[in-house]
Enzyme design. Structure first.
Site, PDB file in Angstrom:
ATOM      1  N   LYS A 114       7.542   4.762  -9.277  1.00 16.36           N
ATOM      2  CA  LYS A 114       7.016   3.442  -8.910  1.00 16.36           C
ATOM      3  C   LYS A 114       7.706   2.315  -9.678  1.00 16.36           C
ATOM      4  CE  LYS A 114       2.376   4.461  -7.217  1.00 16.36           C
ATOM      5  NZ  LYS A 114       0.950   4.239  -7.451  1.00 16.36           N
ATOM      6  N   LYS A 198       6.235  13.123   4.295  1.00 17.65           N
ATOM      7  CA  LYS A 198       4.787  13.083   4.341  1.00 17.65           C
ATOM      8  C   LYS A 198       4.293  11.976   5.284  1.00 17.65           C
ATOM      9  CE  LYS A 198       1.522  12.479   0.819  1.00 17.65           C
ATOM     10  NZ  LYS A 198       1.112  12.415  -0.579  1.00 17.65           N
ATOM     11  N   LYS A 201       1.108   5.760   5.105  1.00 20.87           N
ATOM     12  CA  LYS A 201       0.761   4.416   5.561  1.00 20.87           C
ATOM     13  C   LYS A 201       1.965   3.490   5.466  1.00 20.87           C
ATOM     14  CE  LYS A 201      -1.515   0.633   3.415  1.00 20.87           C
ATOM     15  NZ  LYS A 201      -2.314  -0.330   4.043  1.00 20.87           N
TER      16      LYS A 201
END
Ligand code: TRP
Length: 334
Positions: A114, A198, A201
């Site tokens: 991140k 995966k 969203k």
């Protein structure tokens, strides 16, 4: 008390939950209620480690709550609340900041992912995120944590913190070492456009995922468009090697119908994808559409959702305060 099973899990308030969130987490949360005391938390304080639009954060917190309820989490049986409503989470997180080690946090792969290449620019919250997660779990002295595989490293850190706290303060097994509950016989739900990624969203194309709020028509359209290959469905799992999209569709069908993989193969072997897709769409419409409808209904009554969170927070607060009193005493805070 401390030997009893206590389940805790947290979900970030990202709106628009999808099939992967449902099959990978929510469905399991619902079944764990059968024989365990469960606490399910909307982790809004974790969400703000990334800059949020305040109105969207509020909306998404309520929508995640609606998803909990619509999926079948029962607020009379389990505790549902939002993290920031119980201030013990941040208090214990601070205490854990003083227990946890920089060396441990430096190993966290999620932080590395991140923070990206320029770690100097990452906010400190993102760095100590796992300490807050440990606080979430241990504030209730929880023993079991249903998590996806991406969170197992954070859960190991929670165990390390619990162990170090117990050792540093010679307080026996005050904090249990929380165990992961990894779902067996369930596979990751992958993108409908790329069977190696995966379902997420954040993938740009909405055709890559089935959202819980999708209508029957949207589900049919998305499944129709889902990527496949040109071979028919084989008779054995081994023959699906190198066919990630075919495998993903069959896995989805299995997980949605609650069937075994060999039964799915028996039913589908030799069939064309058009047949498989029709069956998957039917199963999804049957399982997902009622949940989506319920989410939309619940979102019409925000006062009700806020009240569910408020009542949950009151219950959580009682347990949190009881444990925090002991923590303060153990470490010498008057
Ligand atoms: N970090 C978790 C995630 O992103 C969410 C989370 C926060 C959590 N606190 C938790 C999960 C405690 C389990 C237990 O998925």
């Amino acid at each position: 008390m401390s030997e009893k099973k206590l389940v805790f899990s947290g979900v970030q308030p990202t709106g628009n939950l999808h099939l992967g969130n449902y099959l990978g987490a929510l469905k399991n949360f619902v079944s764990l209620q059968k024989d365990s005391k469960c606490i399910y938390c909307v982790v809004d304080l974790h969400a703000i480690t990334v800059l949020q639009n305040p109105n969207s954060l509020k909306e998404n917190t309520l929508e995640t709550t609606a998803c909990f309820l619509a999926s079948g989490i029962n607020p009379d049986k389990s505790i549902i609340f939002n993290q920031s409503a119980v201030s013990g989470h941040t208090e214990l997180a601070w205490i854990f900041n003083c227990i946890s080690k920089i060396g441990w946090l430096n190993r966290m792969t999620q932080f590395k992912d991140k923070a990206g290449s320029d770690k100097e620019k990452a906010n400190v919250g993102l760095y100590v995120y796992p300490n807050l997660m440990a606080a979430d779990i241990l504030l209730y002295r929880s023993t079991h944590v249903p998590v996806g595989s991406d969170q197992t490293q954070h859960l190991e850190l929670s165990r390390d913190i619990a162990q170090k706290f117990n050792n540093d303060f010679k307080c026996g097994n005050f904090f249990p070492l929380p165990e992961p509950l990894i779902q067996k016989n369930i596979s990751r739900v992958m993108s409908l456009r790329d069977g190696t990624k995966k379902m997420s969203k954040s993938e740009e194309s909405d055709y890559s995922r089935i959202n819980l709020k999708d209508s029957a028509e949207e589900i049919v359209k998305k499944i129709k468009k889902a990527k496949t290959d040109s071979a028919p469905i084989p008779g054995s799992e081994k023959e699906l090697d190198g066919r990630p999209e075919a495998l993903n569709l069959l896995n989805i069908y299995r997980d949605v119908t609650g069937n075994t993989f060999s039964n799915v193969l028996n039913e589908m072997s030799g069939k064309e994808f058009s047949y498989v897709k029709t069956k998957i769409s039917e199963a999804l419409i049957d399982q997902i559409c009622p949940i989506g409808k319920k989410i939309k209904e619940l979102m019409e009554d925000k006062a009700f959702l806020k009240n569910v969170l408020k009542k949950g927070a009151e219950k959580a607060q009682l347990q949190a305060e009881e444990n925090l009193k002991k923590v303060r005493d153990i470490i010498g805070l008057i």
